[in-house]
Design a protein around this motif. Structure first.
Motif, mmCIF file in Angstrom:
data_model
loop_
_atom_site.group_PDB
_atom_site.id
_atom_site.type_symbol
_atom_site.label_atom_id
_atom_site.label_comp_id
_atom_site.label_asym_id
_atom_site.label_seq_id
_atom_site.Cartn_x
_atom_site.Cartn_y
_atom_site.Cartn_z
ATOM 1 N N PRO A 37 0.805 -1.220 0.000
ATOM 2 C CA PRO A 37 0.000 0.000 0.000
ATOM 3 C C PRO A 37 0.842 1.275 0.000
ATOM 4 N N PHE A 38 0.327 2.305 -0.637
ATOM 5 C CA PHE A 38 0.907 3.645 -0.493
ATOM 6 C C PHE A 38 -0.230 4.650 -0.576
ATOM 7 N N CYS A 39 0.014 5.823 -0.016
ATOM 8 C CA CYS A 39 -1.044 6.833 -0.071
ATOM 9 C C CYS A 39 -0.469 8.233 -0.060
ATOM 10 N N SER A 40 -1.278 9.152 -0.526
ATOM 11 C CA SER A 40 -0.948 10.575 -0.480
ATOM 12 C C SER A 40 -1.944 11.241 0.474
ATOM 13 N N TYR A 41 -1.450 12.159 1.279
ATOM 14 C CA TYR A 41 -2.343 12.796 2.255
ATOM 15 C C TYR A 41 -1.948 14.262 2.436
ATOM 16 N N ALA A 42 -2.864 15.020 3.027
ATOM 17 C CA ALA A 42 -2.585 16.430 3.301
ATOM 18 C C ALA A 42 -2.076 16.584 4.728
ATOM 19 N N ASN A 43 -2.806 16.013 5.682
ATOM 20 C CA ASN A 43 -2.459 16.207 7.096
ATOM 21 C C ASN A 43 -2.653 14.996 7.987
ATOM 22 N N MET A 44 -3.684 14.212 7.696
ATOM 23 C CA MET A 44 -4.121 13.245 8.715
ATOM 24 C C MET A 44 -4.487 11.879 8.136
ATOM 25 N N GLY B 112 -5.771 -12.039 2.398
ATOM 26 C CA GLY B 112 -4.984 -13.238 2.056
ATOM 27 C C GLY B 112 -3.655 -12.900 1.412
ATOM 28 N N SER B 113 -3.257 -11.635 1.459
ATOM 29 C CA SER B 113 -2.040 -11.214 0.752
ATOM 30 C C SER B 113 -0.878 -11.027 1.715
ATOM 31 N N ILE B 114 0.310 -10.852 1.143
ATOM 32 C CA ILE B 114 1.506 -10.561 1.936
ATOM 33 C C ILE B 114 1.716 -9.053 1.866
ATOM 34 N N HIS B 115 1.953 -8.412 3.005
ATOM 35 C CA HIS B 115 2.007 -6.943 3.017
ATOM 36 C C HIS B 115 3.322 -6.418 3.553
ATOM 37 N N PRO B 116 4.231 -6.038 2.665
ATOM 38 C CA PRO B 116 5.387 -5.275 3.152
ATOM 39 C C PRO B 116 4.896 -3.906 3.635
ATOM 40 N N ARG B 117 5.755 -3.238 4.376
ATOM 41 C CA ARG B 117 5.355 -1.940 4.960
ATOM 42 C C ARG B 117 5.004 -0.926 3.879
ATOM 43 N N GLY B 118 3.884 -0.234 4.074
ATOM 44 C CA GLY B 118 3.425 0.747 3.103
ATOM 45 C C GLY B 118 4.116 2.094 3.254
ATOM 46 N N LEU B 119 3.862 2.983 2.285
ATOM 47 C CA LEU B 119 4.477 4.318 2.322
ATOM 48 C C LEU B 119 3.419 5.417 2.320
ATOM 49 N N PRO B 120 3.394 6.232 3.404
ATOM 50 C CA PRO B 120 2.554 7.426 3.384
ATOM 51 C C PRO B 120 3.357 8.588 2.813
ATOM 52 N N VAL B 121 2.807 9.318 1.868
ATOM 53 C CA VAL B 121 3.526 10.427 1.240
ATOM 54 C C VAL B 121 2.727 11.715 1.424
ATOM 55 N N LYS B 122 3.401 12.723 1.945
ATOM 56 C CA LYS B 122 2.751 14.028 2.062
ATOM 57 C C LYS B 122 2.600 14.592 0.647
ATOM 58 N N GLU B 123 1.393 14.759 0.215
ATOM 59 C CA GLU B 123 1.059 15.244 -1.125
ATOM 60 C C GLU B 123 1.811 14.485 -2.227
ATOM 61 N N ARG B 124 2.815 15.096 -2.883
ATOM 62 C CA ARG B 124 3.527 14.326 -3.917
ATOM 63 C C ARG B 124 5.033 14.377 -3.717
ATOM 64 N N ASP B 125 5.451 14.350 -2.466
ATOM 65 C CA ASP B 125 6.872 14.423 -2.123
ATOM 66 C C ASP B 125 7.486 13.022 -2.249
ATOM 67 N N THR B 126 8.042 12.733 -3.429
ATOM 68 C CA THR B 126 8.432 11.350 -3.735
ATOM 69 C C THR B 126 9.873 11.003 -3.347
ATOM 70 N N LYS B 127 10.535 11.884 -2.556
ATOM 71 C CA LYS B 127 11.976 11.645 -2.326
ATOM 72 C C LYS B 127 12.266 10.352 -1.553
ATOM 73 N N GLU B 128 11.288 9.841 -0.811
ATOM 74 C CA GLU B 128 11.557 8.620 -0.024
ATOM 75 C C GLU B 128 11.244 7.330 -0.780
#
Ligand SMILES: Cc1cc2nc3c(=O)[nH]c(=O)nc-3n(C[C@H](O)[C@H](O)[C@H](O)COP(=O)(O)O)c2cc1C
Length: 200
Positions: free
Chosen positions: A150-157, A172-188
């Motif tokens: 999973p990954f997501c874009s968010y504003a604040n919360m 039923g899936s395998i889930h590596p750790r997801g990435l929360p991204v502030k708006e579209r800051d893709t540096k991580e």
């Protein structure tokens, strides 16, 4: 029980709640990702599915696809939301409050050939937009045994709750750790893909 005992018990409960507070979605503060349990295997076929209204999640999805060689798929509601922010917000809230799974446009014909499926979306009203629920539950795709990231874009919360919702919708899936991204800051994004062993 004496009133003073009840007050004392409630105080202890409050302290425990503050220290180990559960979120109201699952009873668990930390999403249950199985981080580090997958070995890096660059022969895996990758799909990057995303829902995006104003382009932020699409930007993250494109970065993931660039880094992984994955195929992009845009999750779209059959009837688009209003272009007007306020109206769109009302439509989205109405859907969420009534647990509605909207119909989607478009289909992934060769879904079974993908080993890894990134699923991304903006946070909408503290959770994933309902088209993502439709995508994960109602389209007939079998996510069992696949690696769902999973990954997501968010504003604040509520980014973690949104990632967790994607995890919950693919039990039923395998889930590596997801990435929360502030708006579209893709540096991580690149470091994250390495950390979860999707790229070397
Ligand atoms: C209907 C609606 C509800 C939203 N609810 C939240 C929210 O609960 N928390 C938050 O941080 N951002 C919220 N946002 C902001 C979006 O998550 C944020 O702008 C995101 O970067 C948009 O991604 P997109 O460009 O891919 O659509 C909301 C936006 C909309 C349109």
């Amino acid at each position: 029980m004496k009133p003073s005992c009840i007050v004392r018990s409630l105080s202890v409960l409050c302290v425990l709640q503050c220290l180990f507070g559960c979120n109201h979605f699952t009873g668990s503060k930390v999403p249950l990702y199985e981080a580090d349990t997958i070995a890096c295997d660059t022969s895996r076929t990758i799909l990057v599915a995303y829902f995006s209204r104003s382009g932020n999640t699409r930007c993250i999805a494109e970065t993931i696809a660039e880094q992984t060689g994955g195929t992009l798929f845009c999750v779209e509601r059959a009837t688009p939301y209003s272009d007007e922010f306020r109206k769109c917000a009302d439509e989205a809230k109405e859907e969420r409050d009534n647990d509605i799974r909207p119909l989607l446009a478009g289909k992934i014909e060769d879904f079974d050939r993908y080993d890894v499926i990134f699923v991304g979306c903006p946070v909408w009203w503290h959770t994933a937009p309902m088209p993502v629920w439709s995508f994960l539950e109602n389209e007939g795709y079998d996510f069992t045994g696949k690696i769902v990231v999973p990954f997501c874009s968010y504003a604040n919360m509520f980014p973690e709750e949104t990632l967790l919702k994607i995890v919950e919708l693919t039990p039923g899936s395998i889930h590596p750790r997801g990435l929360p991204v502030k708006e579209r800051d893709t540096k991580e994004v690149k470091d994250w893909l390495r950390t979860i062993h999707i790229i070397e």
